[in-house]
Design an enzyme around this catalytic site. Structure first.
Site, PDB file in Angstrom:
ATOM      1  N   LEU A 171       0.971  -1.357   0.080  1.00 44.77           N
ATOM      2  CA  LEU A 171       0.006   0.170   0.223  1.00 44.77           C
ATOM      3  C   LEU A 171       0.843   1.431  -0.065  1.00 44.77           C
ATOM      4  O   LEU A 171       0.555   2.263  -0.356  1.00 44.77           O
ATOM      5  CB  LEU A 171      -0.823  -0.231   1.100  1.00 44.77           C
ATOM      6  CG  LEU A 171      -1.711  -1.212   1.589  1.00 44.77           C
ATOM      7  CD1 LEU A 171      -2.602  -1.066   2.816  1.00 44.77           C
ATOM      8  CD2 LEU A 171      -2.799  -1.256   0.377  1.00 44.77           C
TER       9      LEU A 171
ATOM     10  N   TYR B  60       2.956  11.702 -10.664  1.00 47.06           N
ATOM     11  CA  TYR B  60       2.440  10.922  -9.872  1.00 47.06           C
ATOM     12  C   TYR B  60       1.933   9.745 -10.793  1.00 47.06           C
ATOM     13  O   TYR B  60       2.221   8.634 -10.338  1.00 47.06           O
ATOM     14  CB  TYR B  60       1.025  11.372  -9.093  1.00 47.06           C
ATOM     15  CG  TYR B  60       0.343  10.243  -8.186  1.00 47.06           C
ATOM     16  CD1 TYR B  60       1.048   9.729  -7.181  1.00 47.06           C
ATOM     17  CD2 TYR B  60      -1.014  10.055  -8.580  1.00 47.06           C
ATOM     18  CE1 TYR B  60       0.421   8.912  -6.341  1.00 47.06           C
ATOM     19  CE2 TYR B  60      -1.607   9.246  -7.934  1.00 47.06           C
ATOM     20  CZ  TYR B  60      -1.033   8.551  -6.677  1.00 47.06           C
ATOM     21  OH  TYR B  60      -1.595   7.733  -6.112  1.00 47.06           O
TER      22      TYR B  60
ATOM     23  N   LYS C 130       3.209   5.864 -10.412  1.00 46.30           N
ATOM     24  CA  LYS C 130       2.321   4.663 -10.364  1.00 46.30           C
ATOM     25  C   LYS C 130       2.507   3.558 -11.513  1.00 46.30           C
ATOM     26  O   LYS C 130       2.420   2.337 -10.999  1.00 46.30           O
ATOM     27  CB  LYS C 130       0.918   5.159  -9.896  1.00 46.30           C
ATOM     28  CG  LYS C 130       0.858   5.985  -8.785  1.00 46.30           C
ATOM     29  CD  LYS C 130       1.253   5.152  -7.477  1.00 46.30           C
ATOM     30  CE  LYS C 130       0.475   4.369  -7.014  1.00 46.30           C
ATOM     31  NZ  LYS C 130       0.709   3.667  -5.676  1.00 46.30           N
TER      32      LYS C 130
ATOM     33  N   ASN D 113     -10.995   6.799  -6.191  1.00 50.10           N
ATOM     34  CA  ASN D 113     -10.920   7.574  -4.807  1.00 50.10           C
ATOM     35  C   ASN D 113     -11.505   6.500  -3.739  1.00 50.10           C
ATOM     36  O   ASN D 113     -12.568   5.994  -4.003  1.00 50.10           O
ATOM     37  CB  ASN D 113     -11.705   8.868  -4.783  1.00 50.10           C
ATOM     38  CG  ASN D 113     -11.401   9.959  -6.026  1.00 50.10           C
ATOM     39  OD1 ASN D 113     -10.504  10.604  -5.631  1.00 50.10           O
ATOM     40  ND2 ASN D 113     -12.099  10.072  -7.159  1.00 50.10           N
TER      41      ASN D 113
ATOM     42  N   HIS E 214     -48.183   7.453  33.689  1.00 49.41           N
ATOM     43  CA  HIS E 214     -48.358   7.243  35.002  1.00 49.41           C
ATOM     44  C   HIS E 214     -49.131   6.256  35.127  1.00 49.41           C
ATOM     45  O   HIS E 214     -50.184   6.034  34.650  1.00 49.41           O
ATOM     46  CB  HIS E 214     -48.724   8.788  35.595  1.00 49.41           C
ATOM     47  CG  HIS E 214     -47.792   9.749  35.178  1.00 49.41           C
ATOM     48  ND1 HIS E 214     -46.486   9.748  35.610  1.00 49.41           N
ATOM     49  CD2 HIS E 214     -47.760  11.320  34.894  1.00 49.41           C
ATOM     50  CE1 HIS E 214     -45.670  10.856  35.048  1.00 49.41           C
ATOM     51  NE2 HIS E 214     -46.708  11.738  34.764  1.00 49.41           N
ATOM     52  N   PRO E 215     -49.374   5.801  36.426  1.00 51.28           N
ATOM     53  CA  PRO E 215     -50.234   4.536  37.011  1.00 51.28           C
ATOM     54  C   PRO E 215     -51.754   5.252  36.780  1.00 51.28           C
ATOM     55  O   PRO E 215     -51.970   6.350  37.305  1.00 51.28           O
ATOM     56  CB  PRO E 215     -49.703   4.401  38.537  1.00 51.28           C
ATOM     57  CG  PRO E 215     -48.275   4.866  38.487  1.00 51.28           C
ATOM     58  CD  PRO E 215     -48.207   5.970  37.516  1.00 51.28           C
ATOM     59  N   GLY E 216     -52.260   4.391  36.238  1.00 54.20           N
ATOM     60  CA  GLY E 216     -53.765   4.437  35.952  1.00 54.20           C
ATOM     61  C   GLY E 216     -54.111   5.452  34.941  1.00 54.20           C
ATOM     62  O   GLY E 216     -55.145   5.572  34.385  1.00 54.20           O
TER      63      GLY E 216
END
Length: 373
Positions: free
Chosen positions: A53, A103, A107, A132, A279-281
């Site tokens: 790499l 470059y 390569k 890319n 909430h309860p109830g």
């Protein structure tokens, strides 16, 4: 199995190194910028395969293109020859190898060296001309527009677009690494050219727009399809650049005497997720839908779901608790409600198959217990 990874501290190298560390029976031998070319032979005697790499793409001195792309590869191939062994070699080249610039020339020279190695010795060689590459741990504001856009947008910095119509060919780093690992298991003698799949094509404007949508989804709560393809890979890349203080974000909450209601996430075509407490109830609901579907999951507490068919007046009740994971689904044409029948706070997760639209709510108030009850 011992694998020599050159450029192991680079973007692709870091991702590859982590993946290799997850495999049993694999040991990584690393070659970094700190190592001298002269150390290659000793490393090559130790390994069973090589993933090359290392390279130069933005040097301070233009001569470094030749040194770190062509000459390094030549030294690597010469060491393989000297070892007298056939060592599978994967070369990460670039699509710019076709271009007439320093470059690209360096390569292409590196490609030619490994081509000669394969032709002269039969050494297994695979060359990838990478477009890319994007993904986590890529250096922003360097040579990756994806990394730059993701980093800047995630950190509330501006981005610059010169020509938004420019088309980009992209591959995701996880796909690159997976391909390399698969190839190590199947590589045959001689020279082979391979490509990374899938390869995505997107314009610069489209890329910027998509990444900006990721940012805004935290306030709109609407997220795109981030589970497949390019959007999945871009989203993973984007969130990898979030600063630590943005690992968390607040949601709007709606509080009344019954409890709290919070919308968590909305999708354009797969509904929305939320939760509420009671909430309860306390009883919530008391409405029906023509088409909308909902799924309820009690996370904590005890609940009684009541249903009534608005045409036949047929009734049905379901008791469920947070101790048993059960989904209760609402049925079109049946009015329904949910009551906290326990002593503690009731916590319920809710999925609806569509985003709530105040102009077309498909939600009609109708008590479960009517005058005939």
């Amino acid at each position: 199995m011992r694998i020599l990874v050159t450029g192991s501290q680079g973007f692709i190298g870091k991702n590859l190194d982590v993946r290799l560390s997850e495999l049993s029976g694999v040991e990584v031998v690393r070659f970094t910028r700190k190592d001298k070319f002269s150390s290659l032979l000793e490393k090559i005697y130790q390994v069973d395969a090589i993933i090359h790499l290392a390279g130069e793409n933005r040097p301070k001195d233009i001569d470094d293109f030749e040194k770190n792309n062509a000459r390094l590869t030549a030294s690597l191939c010469e060491c393989i020859r000297v070892s007298g062994r056939k060592i599978p070699l994967i070369l990460a080249s670039s699509t710019q190898a076709k271009l007439d610039n320093p470059y690209g020339k360096s390569k292409r020279a590196a490609e030619q060296v490994v081509e000669d190695l394969a032709a002269q010795t039969g050494n297994p060689v695979v060359i990838y001309r990478l477009p890319n590459v994007f993904g986590k741990w890529c250096k922003p504001n360097y040579n990756s527009v994806v990394a730059t856009f993701c980093h800047n947008i995630a950190n509330d910095l501006s981005i610059q677009i010169n020509d938004g119509s420019t088309s980009l060919n992209l591959v995701y780093v996880d796909d690159v690494v997976s391909e390399f690992l698969d190839m190590l298991e199947t590589i045959e003698e001689g020279l082979h050219w391979r490509e990374i799949t899938p390869e995505y094509s997107v314009t610069v404007d489209e890329l910027a727009s998509q990444i900006n949508e990721f940012k805004h989804c935290r306030t709109a709560l609407v997220v795109k399809r981030v589970g497949v393809g390019l959007v999945r890979a871009l989203y993973a890349t984007y969130v990898s650049y979030l600063p630590r203080e943005k690992f968390v974000y607040d949601l709007p909450s709606y509080v009344d005497d019954r409890g709290i209601f919070v919308e968590m996430l909305k999708t354009s075509d797969s509904g929305q997720f939320s939760f509420f407490t009671a909430h309860p109830g306390i009883t919530r609901g008391g409405h029906y839908h023509h088409t909308k579907s909902e799924k309820f999951l009690v996370i904590k507490g005890s609940a009684c779901f009541r249903f009534r068919d608005i045409l036949t007046d047929e009734k049905y009740e379901i008791l469920t608790t947070g101790e048993i994971p059960q989904v209760v689904e609402t049925i079109p044409g049946w009015t329904h409600d949910i009551t906290n029948v326990g002593r503690d706070e009731l916590v319920v997760m809710l999925w609806a198959n569509e985003i709530f639209d105040r102009n077309k709510p498909d939600t009609y108030t109708c008590e479960v217990r009517n005058e005939k009850t």
